[in-house]
Design a protein around this motif. Structure first.
Motif, PDB file in Angstrom:
ATOM      1  N   LEU A  26      43.817  19.089  79.095  1.00  0.00           N
ATOM      2  CA  LEU A  26      43.677  18.564  80.304  1.00  0.00           C
ATOM      3  C   LEU A  26      43.337  19.631  81.288  1.00  0.00           C
ATOM      4  O   LEU A  26      42.529  19.464  81.968  1.00  0.00           O
ATOM      5  CB  LEU A  26      45.234  17.915  80.556  1.00  0.00           C
ATOM      6  CG  LEU A  26      45.517  16.669  79.926  1.00  0.00           C
ATOM      7  CD1 LEU A  26      46.951  16.418  80.174  1.00  0.00           C
ATOM      8  CD2 LEU A  26      44.437  15.449  80.327  1.00  0.00           C
ATOM      9  N   ASP A  27      43.972  20.862  81.025  1.00  0.00           N
ATOM     10  CA  ASP A  27      43.452  21.970  81.824  1.00  0.00           C
ATOM     11  C   ASP A  27      42.171  22.491  81.729  1.00  0.00           C
ATOM     12  O   ASP A  27      41.560  22.447  82.723  1.00  0.00           O
ATOM     13  CB  ASP A  27      44.342  23.209  81.590  1.00  0.00           C
ATOM     14  CG  ASP A  27      45.798  23.018  81.905  1.00  0.00           C
ATOM     15  OD1 ASP A  27      45.942  22.328  82.571  1.00  0.00           O
ATOM     16  OD2 ASP A  27      46.801  23.821  81.461  1.00  0.00           O
ATOM     17  N   LEU A  28      41.661  22.116  80.511  1.00  0.00           N
ATOM     18  CA  LEU A  28      40.178  22.385  80.381  1.00  0.00           C
ATOM     19  C   LEU A  28      39.206  21.526  80.903  1.00  0.00           C
ATOM     20  O   LEU A  28      38.269  21.793  81.657  1.00  0.00           O
ATOM     21  CB  LEU A  28      39.935  22.481  79.043  1.00  0.00           C
ATOM     22  CG  LEU A  28      38.269  23.245  78.369  1.00  0.00           C
ATOM     23  CD1 LEU A  28      38.193  24.355  78.928  1.00  0.00           C
ATOM     24  CD2 LEU A  28      38.218  23.065  77.013  1.00  0.00           C
ATOM     25  N   ILE A  29      39.668  20.114  80.898  1.00  0.00           N
ATOM     26  CA  ILE A  29      38.580  19.058  81.452  1.00  0.00           C
ATOM     27  C   ILE A  29      39.078  19.471  83.052  1.00  0.00           C
ATOM     28  O   ILE A  29      37.789  19.077  83.650  1.00  0.00           O
ATOM     29  CB  ILE A  29      39.240  17.705  81.048  1.00  0.00           C
ATOM     30  CG1 ILE A  29      39.209  17.493  79.681  1.00  0.00           C
ATOM     31  CG2 ILE A  29      38.850  16.475  82.037  1.00  0.00           C
ATOM     32  CD1 ILE A  29      39.639  16.436  79.231  1.00  0.00           C
ATOM     33  N   LEU A  30      40.067  19.533  83.679  1.00  0.00           N
ATOM     34  CA  LEU A  30      40.210  19.673  84.923  1.00  0.00           C
ATOM     35  C   LEU A  30      39.328  20.887  85.407  1.00  0.00           C
ATOM     36  O   LEU A  30      38.762  20.673  86.625  1.00  0.00           O
ATOM     37  CB  LEU A  30      41.777  19.843  85.440  1.00  0.00           C
ATOM     38  CG  LEU A  30      42.713  18.855  85.465  1.00  0.00           C
ATOM     39  CD1 LEU A  30      44.090  19.302  85.650  1.00  0.00           C
ATOM     40  CD2 LEU A  30      42.050  17.838  86.370  1.00  0.00           C
ATOM     41  N   MET A  71      51.285  21.073  73.370  1.00  0.00           N
ATOM     42  CA  MET A  71      50.324  22.132  73.540  1.00  0.00           C
ATOM     43  C   MET A  71      48.754  21.873  73.847  1.00  0.00           C
ATOM     44  O   MET A  71      48.020  22.249  74.814  1.00  0.00           O
ATOM     45  CB  MET A  71      50.462  23.448  73.068  1.00  0.00           C
ATOM     46  CG  MET A  71      52.075  24.120  73.219  1.00  0.00           C
ATOM     47  SD  MET A  71      52.491  25.489  71.932  1.00  0.00           S
ATOM     48  CE  MET A  71      51.032  26.395  72.247  1.00  0.00           C
ATOM     49  N   VAL A  72      48.423  21.446  72.492  1.00  0.00           N
ATOM     50  CA  VAL A  72      47.174  21.081  72.601  1.00  0.00           C
ATOM     51  C   VAL A  72      46.605  20.128  73.738  1.00  0.00           C
ATOM     52  O   VAL A  72      45.541  20.173  74.268  1.00  0.00           O
ATOM     53  CB  VAL A  72      46.708  20.329  71.315  1.00  0.00           C
ATOM     54  CG1 VAL A  72      45.294  19.870  71.269  1.00  0.00           C
ATOM     55  CG2 VAL A  72      46.962  21.456  70.095  1.00  0.00           C
ATOM     56  N   ILE A  73      47.314  19.035  73.987  1.00  0.00           N
ATOM     57  CA  ILE A  73      46.992  17.982  74.837  1.00  0.00           C
ATOM     58  C   ILE A  73      47.051  18.740  76.327  1.00  0.00           C
ATOM     59  O   ILE A  73      46.159  18.579  77.017  1.00  0.00           O
ATOM     60  CB  ILE A  73      47.957  16.747  75.040  1.00  0.00           C
ATOM     61  CG1 ILE A  73      47.777  16.071  73.755  1.00  0.00           C
ATOM     62  CG2 ILE A  73      47.983  16.055  76.092  1.00  0.00           C
ATOM     63  CD1 ILE A  73      49.051  15.083  73.380  1.00  0.00           C
ATOM     64  N   SER A  74      48.062  19.675  76.602  1.00  0.00           N
ATOM     65  CA  SER A  74      48.152  20.302  77.887  1.00  0.00           C
ATOM     66  C   SER A  74      46.920  21.143  78.106  1.00  0.00           C
ATOM     67  O   SER A  74      46.629  21.052  79.000  1.00  0.00           O
ATOM     68  CB  SER A  74      49.282  20.953  77.873  1.00  0.00           C
ATOM     69  OG  SER A  74      49.560  21.797  79.059  1.00  0.00           O
ATOM     70  N   ALA A  75      46.669  21.981  77.139  1.00  0.00           N
ATOM     71  CA  ALA A  75      45.644  22.706  77.235  1.00  0.00           C
ATOM     72  C   ALA A  75      44.147  21.949  77.632  1.00  0.00           C
ATOM     73  O   ALA A  75      43.475  22.327  78.347  1.00  0.00           O
ATOM     74  CB  ALA A  75      45.313  23.761  75.888  1.00  0.00           C
TER      75      ALA A  75
END
Length: 351
Positions: A347-351, A341-345
């Motif tokens: 990546l979304d934040l970076i995008l 969940m942390v990694i996914s969030a």
């Protein structure tokens, strides 16, 4: 329970009002907005007047239904205007059906609680109605005439339609309308009639929306007052804070865990609706921070210095606790489900 009560009252209205039943039922279904009464409450009230009014009106069922509706409306107007209880006002009108005038002072309209007081109202309304082109011949002893004179008197003193206006424009009236609409929804659920249920839901939404419209300005004013209170209490709070922290911190920490869990769940479910608001708030906070940055830096440095001094002094006791916190954080973050969940969030934040 709501539906079983409705069945009994509906059967009573059909029996008592006969050909005028449709009029009675239509008035009952609209009572939530007009007089802040549920359908069941309206039917219970209107049925109690049926026999006496029909007898006084030569068994004219339609005239009895119309007058009964005016009586209930007048009662609601008095309650809304004077703050008197519904029971006290209803008892005054019901007493007249038994030629009992001792409760007329319940109305708080300046009517003497005697037969002579009722006669004065009748004489006054016959005179006033004639002056305005409505010739009436109300007579003492005729139940319909006495009720009609009281209804006219409520209009004469300026209270007509007060309940309906209060239901649309005040918190108390809007709350009563919403409660009545809710009671009607419970009743209609028992009918199984989808169109009736849909209509009841729409009425509930309409009244609840109106209630929200009445309440929100008060909430805004209250929040403004709270903000001013906090601002003025700031120095006193700062003085009392050390003692308060020592006394209440353990309890706050226990409660805080539960609060954070509840807040977390609530925020997660509300994020789609919150995002536009959060964006606006962040922008406003950023602008405020830029304006206040010099003051914040000055105070912040002083706070940081004090914190550092305190941490240095408390370090021997803090180290075991901090170690445990770090280990717990590592365990939580390295859990397969959480790390994904942390990694996914991220990546979304970076995008």
């Amino acid at each position: 329970s709501a539906f079983s009560e409705f069945e009994q009252l509906k059967g009573g209205a059909e029996l008592l009002f006969g050909s005028a039943y449709d009029t009675v039922m239509q008035n009952a279904e609209n009572a939530f907005g007009k007089v802040q009464m549920s359908t069941n409450d309206y039917l219970a009230s209107v049925n109690s007047y049926a026999v006496g009014l029909k007898t006084s009106l030569n068994n004219d069922e339609q005239a009895a239904a119309d007058l009964a509706d005016k009586i209930i409306t007048a009662q609601a107007d008095i309650v809304a205007a004077t703050g008197n209880s519904q029971e006290a006002v209803a008892n005054a009108f019901s007493g007249i059906m038994k030629n009992n005038f001792t409760m007329l002072d319940n109305l708080q309209l300046g009517i003497k609680p005697t037969k002579e007081g009722m006669q004065e109202v009748i004489d006054l309304m016959n005179k006033e109605n004639a002056a305005h082109g409505k010739k009436t011949k109300y007579q003492m002893g005729n139940l319909a005439d006495m009720q009609s004179a009281l209804v006219d008197y409520v209009e004469y003193v300026g209270m007509a339609k007060y309940a309906q206006e209060e239901g649309a424009s005040t918190i108390q009236g809007a709350l009563a309308s919403t409660k009545a609409a809710w009671d009607n929804l419970l009743t209609s659920l028992g009918t199984g009639d989808t169109s009736k249920i849909s209509e009841s839901i729409n009425n509930l939404v309409k009244t609840a929306t109106n209630l929200g419209t009445q309440v929100m300005p008060i909430i805004e004013q209250a929040l403004g007052g709270i903000a001013q209170l906090i601002q003025e209490l700031g120095p006193q709070i700062a003085t009392a804070l050390p003692g308060l922290i020592t006394e209440i911190l353990p309890g706050l920490l226990d409660a805080g865990v539960s609060i954070i869990e509840s807040l977390g769940q609530g925020i997660l479910s509300a994020i789609p609706q919150l995002m536009p608001t959060i964006t606006s708030v962040v922008i406003q906070l950023s602008q405020l921070l830029i304006t206040m940055l010099p003051q914040l830096l000055t105070v912040g440095i002083q706070i940081l210095q004090s914190l550092c001094d305190g941490i240095v002094q408390a370090l021997p006791e803090l180290i075991p606790t901090l170690t445990q916190v770090v280990l717990e954080l590592v365990n939580i973050l390295t859990d397969p489900g959480n790390i994904q969940m942390v990694i996914s969030a991220a990546l979304d934040l970076i995008l």
